[in-house]
Write a protein that holds these residues in place. Structure first.
Motif, PDB file in Angstrom:
ATOM      1  N   UNK A  44      95.122  -7.776  38.888  1.00  0.00           N
ATOM      2  CA  UNK A  44      95.621  -6.569  39.590  1.00  0.00           C
ATOM      3  C   UNK A  44      94.935  -6.701  41.162  1.00  0.00           C
ATOM      4  N   UNK A  45      94.816  -8.093  41.409  1.00  0.00           N
ATOM      5  CA  UNK A  45      94.589  -8.521  42.646  1.00  0.00           C
ATOM      6  C   UNK A  45      93.090  -8.085  42.968  1.00  0.00           C
ATOM      7  N   UNK A  46      92.233  -7.972  42.309  1.00  0.00           N
ATOM      8  CA  UNK A  46      90.722  -7.569  42.391  1.00  0.00           C
ATOM      9  C   UNK A  46      89.763  -8.805  42.143  1.00  0.00           C
ATOM     10  N   UNK A  47      89.109  -8.793  42.959  1.00  0.00           N
ATOM     11  CA  UNK A  47      87.958  -9.914  42.838  1.00  0.00           C
ATOM     12  C   UNK A  47      87.032  -9.603  41.812  1.00  0.00           C
ATOM     13  N   UNK A  48      86.984 -10.591  40.979  1.00  0.00           N
ATOM     14  CA  UNK A  48      85.917 -10.387  39.930  1.00  0.00           C
ATOM     15  C   UNK A  48      84.961 -11.456  39.678  1.00  0.00           C
ATOM     16  N   UNK A  49      83.741 -11.084  39.246  1.00  0.00           N
ATOM     17  CA  UNK A  49      82.596 -12.145  39.193  1.00  0.00           C
ATOM     18  C   UNK A  49      82.691 -12.797  38.027  1.00  0.00           C
ATOM     19  N   UNK A  50      83.058 -14.240  38.461  1.00  0.00           N
ATOM     20  CA  UNK A  50      83.204 -15.348  37.596  1.00  0.00           C
ATOM     21  C   UNK A  50      81.948 -16.310  37.500  1.00  0.00           C
ATOM     22  N   UNK A  51      80.818 -15.991  37.832  1.00  0.00           N
ATOM     23  CA  UNK A  51      79.536 -16.674  38.119  1.00  0.00           C
ATOM     24  C   UNK A  51      79.153 -17.209  36.716  1.00  0.00           C
ATOM     25  N   UNK A  52      79.224 -16.417  35.675  1.00  0.00           N
ATOM     26  CA  UNK A  52      79.113 -16.812  34.122  1.00  0.00           C
ATOM     27  C   UNK A  52      79.914 -16.315  33.190  1.00  0.00           C
ATOM     28  N   UNK A  53      80.954 -16.945  32.880  1.00  0.00           N
ATOM     29  CA  UNK A  53      81.910 -16.329  32.148  1.00  0.00           C
ATOM     30  C   UNK A  53      81.498 -16.726  30.447  1.00  0.00           C
ATOM     31  N   UNK A  54      81.419 -15.455  29.610  1.00  0.00           N
ATOM     32  CA  UNK A  54      80.834 -15.965  28.301  1.00  0.00           C
ATOM     33  C   UNK A  54      81.878 -15.374  27.218  1.00  0.00           C
ATOM     34  N   UNK A  55      81.766 -15.751  25.792  1.00  0.00           N
ATOM     35  CA  UNK A  55      82.525 -15.081  25.004  1.00  0.00           C
ATOM     36  C   UNK A  55      82.178 -13.424  24.880  1.00  0.00           C
TER      37      UNK A  55
END
Length: 740
Positions: free
Chosen positions: A317-328
């Motif tokens: 959706x062209x939104x900035x999302x936090x990907x600092x710690x992606x987990x299950x």
């Protein structure tokens, strides 16, 4: 053109650091991003002094000769000139148009998005120290200051661009991990002494790109100042681009910490059985590229001011999302992400690998897979020795733009008490070389051609180093415990011990059509990137490498100390298990546009358990239940595909294990595959699992193995299939277990 890089015989660079001890502060929470002895944000001005040892003014300790290849030049009278690039280390001020002439200023400004500014100026002549004044193990900065005090008769000293010494005093030294006080204290804030030929910095025979990182050492007065408390002193005999690289390598100690903050090479106790070649502000002279990486920015809080989050990507959706710690847990359904060029935007994804969950010191350290898109459009974001690497016949001299990946082991404690900079091995921040390149070219049990080993010569790719060439046509894929081009060490004398008299190193040459070709694979090549151009676009359970935690093995190469011991409680922090999982990362497109900038499209999944190509697995392997539905298989071997459980020919231990026969020295343990309770293995029709070289397949209680039509489990001599009570083995028509 980038000059050639000198590669020592075994260890690339010797660096030494003394941890800062300074004034106390009332603040109790320490942050790595506050720096150690100097600030890691804001602006600091450094005084640069170029110096030499005059070996004609002896006697010299131990009659030590100069014997160092200097490229500084001399004038008509024989006086040593400043290096040709002396004005290219630091800008005296940040240029308004950002057209940097100072490489170090440019580098940190770009790496930090302008959050960290290093400017400075240099003394306009070489300071010559008589040999008889040199002492082994000394920084010699105090001696340099003493000579300067006499040499320059005025009450102060002016630098090349007219700065006086007081202008280099803007900070007061603070405690490591705590904020620094922006207030003059009478001391020069930071002094670089760059030597042409100092053999005495760390004993005798100090190398030509080595010395002391930024230290907290008082030097004695210099003119109208108290001298300096923060210094670095190192050799750069060759000049050129290497001088900038070693300056960055030594500067890191002032902001990150001691020798345990070398992410590749250098002194310290390292995370792996061999040192990796990677890119980072902390990567030393074994760097593949000069570039900043996502981990640097994450640890130092160098955030792009135009973004909301420190580490982030964009969703569909062209939104900035936090990907600092992606987990299950926080992204159970996976997702689609868009990444722009990391260097210019800071976009990145940091994925915590499943099944390791550090809780306290001594536990196995967390591991993370970093995903970055690199367009290679800055001068720092290209291979360090482009003229010496495999570049697809000149098509990709600086590498392939694409998805670059690496594994982070530990080094994930950004804040805490006063010991966050510690070098304790069991501490998450304790070990050096914690970034392991995750190259699309894959991991292998390399075949080494002893019949074509070479003593090398002065040419590019050898630099007089002895090479044991790799024959990739005879190498075996080993995605879990194998070596890549950027991570290799070999028992070249075949005595069953690593680091025991080896003279030849891999990574400098390979065999092509039975001929020796010098290719500097250690520095990276065009096959490292995940890209449509390399035809490598996916990371998953059936790819090489796979998205699983990697083995660790604490190793102090310089002093030949190796700390991992099997079943030793002191080694509890080491990871010696391959935790299988359904994580996959797939590059879907390279032609996306996000906020007007080129981007790649990436899909992340947690339930991608399908083996759709033949694989060869080695190590201590655990299979877990399906992450979403425990009734479903967590390992699916497709029709006609084979999983070979074999023993690693790549070392995973320093000393040889017992052998199966006298013809093979094993520096690895036998492979053990355990299907734990709740896990389900599905072999589709005519799929196979083959066990060789003593491998064991355990069906633990509560696990299930479903064998489709005409599927096979082939157990070769010395191997075993062990079915425990409470496990299930379901065989379809024509499915067979064959023992040979």
């Amino acid at each position: 053109m980038v000059p050639m890089k000198h590669i020592p015989k075994i260890n690339i660079v010797f660096l030494f650091f003394i941890v800062c001890t300074a004034i106390l502060s009332g603040q109790t929470t320490h942050f790595i991003s506050n720096g150690v002895s100097i600030p890691a944000s804001d602006t600091i001005r450094a005084l640069v002094i170029f110096a030499e040892i005059d070996f004609s003014k002896g006697p010299c300790p131990s009659n030590m000769p100069e014997n160092m290849p200097g490229e500084w030049g001399r004038d008509w009278s024989g006086k040593t000139r400043l290096p040709k690039n002396s004005s290219q280390f630091l800008d005296p001020e940040v240029p308004l148009d950002k057209n940097f002439k100072g490489t170090i200023t440019h580098y940190y400004h770009e790496a930090s998005f302008g959050n960290y500014v290093i400017i400075g100026d240099y003394v306009p002549e070489v300071i010559s120290v008589p040999c008889y004044m040199a002492r082994p193990g000394d920084t010699h900065v105090g001696i340099v200051f003493s000579i300067m005090d006499t040499l320059f008769k005025d009450t102060t000293i002016y630098t090349k661009n007219g700065y006086h010494l007081r202008q280099f005093d803007n900070w007061t030294v603070g405690q490591e991990g705590l904020p620094k006080l922006k207030k003059p204290d009478g001391y020069i804030d930071l002094v670089y002494v760059i030597w042409r030929n100092n053999r005495f910095l760390s004993g005798l025979n100090t190398g030509d790109n080595s010395g002391y990182g930024i230290n907290n050492i008082r030097t004695g007065k210099l003119k109208n100042t108290k001298g300096s408390q923060i210094i670095t002193s190192y050799n750069n005999s060759g000049g050129g681009y290497g001088g900038f690289h070693i300056t960055i390598a030594e500067h890191l100690h002032g902001i990150f910490g001691g020798n345990n903050w070398h992410s590749g090479g250098g002194r310290g106790v390292h995370t792996f059985i061999a040192t990796p070649y990677n890119y980072s502000c902390t990567a030393q002279l074994v760097a593949t590229m000069f570039a900043v990486c996502g981990w640097d920015r994450w640890m130092m809080n160098w955030k792009n001011p135009e973004k909301k989050f420190l580490i982030s990507a964009y969703n569909d959706k062209n939104q900035e999302v936090n990907t600092e710690t992606v987990t299950q847990e926080n992204l159970p359904d996976g997702g689609i992400f868009y990444l722009r060029d990391h260097v210019s935007t800071g976009d990145a994804i940091r994925i915590k690998l499943p099944h390791i969950d550090w809780q306290k010191e001594g536990d196995v350290k967390n591991q993370y897979l970093w995903i970055e898109y690199r367009e290679l459009k800055t001068k720092f974001d290209e291979y360090y020795n482009p003229g010496c690497v495999d570049d697809a016949d000149g098509k990709y001299p600086y590498g392939v733009p694409g998805m670059y990946c690496y594994i982070q082991v530990g080094k994930d404690m950004k804040e805490g008490n006063s010991d966050i900079h510690t070098s304790r091995m069991s501490h998450p921040n304790g070990l050096a070389s914690w970034l392991l390149p995750f190259t699309a070219e894959g991991n292998y049990d390399f075949e080494y051609r002893y019949d074509l080993k070479s003593d090398g010569g002065p040419w590019c790719g050898s630099w007089n180093n002895r090479s044991l060439p790799i024959d990739k046509s005879g190498s075996l894929e080993n995605p879990f415990t194998g070596y890549s081009d950027l991570f290799a060490y070999v028992d070249d004398n075949r005595d069953g011990k690593l680091y025991n008299g080896e003279k030849y190193q891999p990574g400098l040459s390979e065999v092509v059509r039975d001929s020796l070709v010098w290719k500097y694979q250690q520095s990276g090549d065009y096959e490292d990137a995940y890209s449509l151009k390399t035809n490598k676009t996916k990371i998953g359970i059936s790819t090489n490498p796979a998205a699983v935690p990697v083995y660790t093995h604490a190793s102090d190469f310089e002093f030949k100390r190796f700390y991992f011991k099997k079943n030793d409680p002191k080694s509890s922090f080491e990871n010696r298990t391959i935790h299988l999982n359904g994580l996959s990362v797939e590059l879907l497109s390279e032609d996306e546009i996000v906020n007007g900038e080129k981007a790649i499209k990436v899909r992340i999944r947690w339930d991608d358990y399908t083996i759709n190509k033949d694989v060869r697995w080695c190590g201590n392997i655990l299979l877990y239940p399906h992450v979403k539905d425990t009734t479903q298989p967590s390992l699916i071997v497709e029709k006609n595909k084979t999983v070979l459980l074999d023993r690693s020919y790549t070392p995973t231990q320093i000393n040889a294990y017992p052998v199966l026969d006298s013809s093979q020295i094993w520096l690895s343990d036998t492979t053990v595959f355990q299907a734990i309770s709740g896990s389900v293995i599905l072999l589709k029709p005519r799929a196979k699992i083959i066990l060789e070289n003593g491998s064991r397949l355990y069906l633990n209680s509560g696990s299930t193995l479903i064998m489709g039509k005409k599927s096979r489990i082939i157990v070769k001599r010395g191997a075993a299939l062990i079915k425990q009570n409470g496990s299930k083995l379901i065989k379809s028509t024509g499915a067979r277990i064959i023992e040979k």
